[in-house]
Write an enzyme that holds these catalytic residues in place. Structure first.
Site, mmCIF file in Angstrom:
data_model
loop_
_atom_site.group_PDB
_atom_site.id
_atom_site.type_symbol
_atom_site.label_atom_id
_atom_site.label_comp_id
_atom_site.label_asym_id
_atom_site.label_seq_id
_atom_site.Cartn_x
_atom_site.Cartn_y
_atom_site.Cartn_z
ATOM 1 N N HIS A 8 45.360 -10.447 36.477
ATOM 2 C CA HIS A 8 45.294 -9.735 35.192
ATOM 3 C C HIS A 8 45.547 -8.237 35.335
ATOM 4 O O HIS A 8 44.957 -7.426 34.621
ATOM 5 C CB HIS A 8 43.944 -9.987 34.504
ATOM 6 C CG HIS A 8 44.039 -9.851 33.000
ATOM 7 N ND1 HIS A 8 42.955 -9.961 32.162
ATOM 8 C CD2 HIS A 8 45.109 -9.615 32.183
ATOM 9 C CE1 HIS A 8 43.329 -9.805 30.912
ATOM 10 N NE2 HIS A 8 44.637 -9.591 30.896
ATOM 11 N N CYS A 32 37.993 -6.465 31.510
ATOM 12 C CA CYS A 32 38.436 -6.882 32.834
ATOM 13 C C CYS A 32 39.598 -6.079 33.416
ATOM 14 O O CYS A 32 39.527 -5.649 34.571
ATOM 15 C CB CYS A 32 38.771 -8.364 32.836
ATOM 16 S SG CYS A 32 39.876 -8.881 31.534
#
EC number: 3.1.6.1
Length: 614
Positions: free
Chosen positions: A172, A111
């Site tokens: 993130h 990710c």
């Protein structure tokens, strides 16, 4: 007397009839109908010539842009990509009303690097959003690594062009650099006006799952160190008491105290992770620390609806970065036990319902026809997320591999759906190679912005392909990295209609014969558990999308020509790379207490500053 037949020019029907009457020329009904049709066709041609083209309408329309990204969703989890046992009617409706991409590729199989590439239109190796030591994503909210401040996101450009820009959900990509409040990597420093969500990522550790990203490993290390120091303390104490070791009591006391602290640390490390990483923020303010999972999904939907209503007069860019379908698969009670695929299926179907709620809000606010919607996943589904006979990760359909595998299709081939009613053709399916990085130049140019010229942008404008005005993608080659190691590359040989795939490095699956690296969280990128292929593995994806039949010089006549062309492209690509600091290496990816966001005096990080969903 036989009537005189006279042909009529398209735009002179009235003139011809008046002249015919004065000259005694007779027309039968067939001739009049033919002339009328000719005249009508001519008038339509004139009107079409005078009307503005679709592309000119698009260039001046500045649509609203809604980007929907799932987390860890497999391409095979969705009905419109072939799953007939998972119910995803709302995502399927997007595909029916829009354009579906069948060879849509993420720039990384995990990710943090994938999302960096998505936002910047650049391979993550260019921005330093990779590691050289196996730290493949950001490990802590309180780490100093993150998307560098000199990177340009599409949100930054659209904000400069007058768009209201928002991000709801997962980030993130880092938070702080030097202090707990500098927020140098925060979404608001990368072009977003508004942020509500997790600065980090949902994790199994947030719910104390057995499928753990770091808690179990830390507990094991702390327990081992406790045992070592406890043994040292006991040995020194026994030596002191028996006069066998000439030592004072000071090292005995310090080693015993250290052992006690390590034991306490192993006991409380799970709670530390929950408070350190599992939190919600609104802009720069922490609103929940730790999160209350039972209200997270309603709060996300409420925030999306609020943003759309506030900015319905547009134009706006909203990036909805779902926390679904990453473990621990937080699912509301009314979706539990409803799917045929256990908790993972329940979570996928709940996310599809969320997509439906967002589409309903667009309809109610009159935004449907003026909004370009895009749906994707950041990478493929996780095959290693298993406990016993239960699978808690996604299904990647016919494609080999999954999350964390830099080259195999299952880790990087993702859904790609665009819908823009009245502009993009409904029900269109495109098999050309495209990338998540293509969203950057596409939305920038739709917004009237300019793609930066001071850096390499790897994405290509998708609009001609989506509209059908271009037959082929602008991607002749795509590179597939695992951290900073090039694992594979693909070549679209357009004149032959062939999609070649070359693997330089592949992970060693465990156990032997399996299709993943079971027993690990993800497959490694380098080291003893990967294979370097000489010659590289060659596949023809146009005939073998599952990558099951390795081509050899004996079976493929153009084997050496393909290898030479791909390796030449790799060399040309690598010449465009420049050294940059690696954001995910150890120094930028360890927990630093002074960088830890905390809504109270550290370590008392607990707060609930907003009411639940209305």
């Amino acid at each position: 007397m036989r009537p005189v037949i006279k042909r009529c020019a398209p735009c002179s029907l009235n003139l011809m009839l008046s002249q015919a009457a004065s000259e005694g020329i007779v027309f039968n009904s067939l001739q009049i109908r033919l002339c009328f049709r000719s005249w009508l066709a001519g008038m339509l041609a004139v009107l079409l010539a005078l009307a503005p083209s679709a592309s000119s309408n698009i260039s001046t329309s500045r649509p609203n842009i809604l980007l929907l990204m799932a987390d860890d969703l497999g391409i095979g989890d969705i009905g419109c990509y072939g799953n007939n046992t998972m119910r995803t009617p709302n995502i399927d409706r997007l595909a029916e009303d829009g354009v579906r991409l069948t060879q849509h590729i993420s720039a990384a199989s995990l990710c943090t690097p994938s999302r960096a590439a998505f936002l910047t239109g650049r391979y993550p190796v260019r921005s330093g959003m990779v590691s050289s030591i196996g730290y493949r994503v950001l490990q802590w909210t309180g780490a100093s690594g993150g998307l560098p401040t000199n990177e340009t996101t599409f949100a930054k450009i659209l904000k400069e062009k007058g768009y209201a820009t928002g991000l709801v959900g997962k980030w993130h990509l880092g938070l702080n650099c030097e202090s707990a409040s500098d927020h140098c990597h925060h979404p608001l420093h990368h072009g977003f006006d508004h942020f509500y969500g997790m600065p980090f990522s949902l994790m199994g550790d947030c719910a104390h799952w057995e499928l753990s990203e770091k808690r179990v490993n830390l507990e094991q290390k702390l327990n081992f160190l406790f045992q070592v120091l406890a043994l040292v303390a006991l040995t020194l104490a026994a030596g002191k008491l028996t006069h066998l070791i000439p030592v004072s009591w000071t090292p005995v006391i310090w080693s015993a105290l250290s052992a006690v602290l390590l034991l306490a640390g192993s006991y409380f490390v799970g709670a530390l992770i929950v408070h350190a990483d599992c939190l919600l923020m609104r802009n720069h303010t922490i609103t929940e620390q730790p999160m209350r999972f039972q209200t997270t999904t309603p709060l996300i939907l409420q925030e999306v609806a609020s943003f759309l209503k506030r900015n319905k007069h547009g134009p706006f860019l909203l990036f909805v970065s779902f926390l679904h379908v990453h473990i621990p698969l937080i699912t509301m009670e009314n979706f539990l036990g409803k799917s045929l695929h256990g908790l993972y299926g329940d979570n996928v179907e709940e996310m599809d319902w969320m997509v439906g709620q967002i589409l309903d809000t667009l309809d109610m606010e009159g935004l449907t026809n003026s909004t370009l919607i895009y749906f994707t996943s950041d990478h493929g589904g996780s095959l290693e997320n298993q406990l016993g006979n239960s699978q808690y990760g996604g299904w990647n359909g016919i494609y080999k591999g999954g999350k964390g595998m830099g080259g195999w299709e299952g880790g990087i081939r993702v859904p790609g759906i665009f819908r823009w009613p009245g502009v993009l053709p409904a029900g269109q399916v495109i098999g050309e190679p495209t990338s998540l990085m293509d969203v950057f130049p596409t939305v920038v140019q739709l917004a009237g912005g300019e793609v930066p010229q001071d850096r390499v942008i790897d994405g290509q404008d998708l609009l001609p392909l989506l509209l059908g005005t271009a037959q082929h993608s602008d991607h002749e080659f795509l590179m597939h990295y695992c951290e900073g190691v090039l694992h594979a590359a693909r070549w679209h040989q357009r004149d032959k209609g062939t999609m070649w795939k070359v693997h330089f490095v592949t992970p060693v699956f465990q156990p032997e014969g399996a299709g993943a690296c079971y027993g690990r969280k993800v497959c490694p990128c380098f080291g003893e558990k990967v294979l370097h292929h000489d010659p590289p593995l060659l596949f023809d994806l146009s005939r073998d999308p599952s990558e099951t039949h390795v081509l050899t010089p004996a079976s493929e006549p153009v084997f050496y020509q393909v290898m030479e062309r791909v390796q030449q492209a790799v060399r040309e690509h690598q010449r465009t790379l420049s050294p940059v600091p690696l954001q995910l290496d150890r120094l930028g990816n360890i927990w630093r207490p002074w960088l830890q966001p905390c809504c109270g005096p550290f370590p008392l990080c607990w707060c609930l500053r907003e009411d639940g969903p209305q």
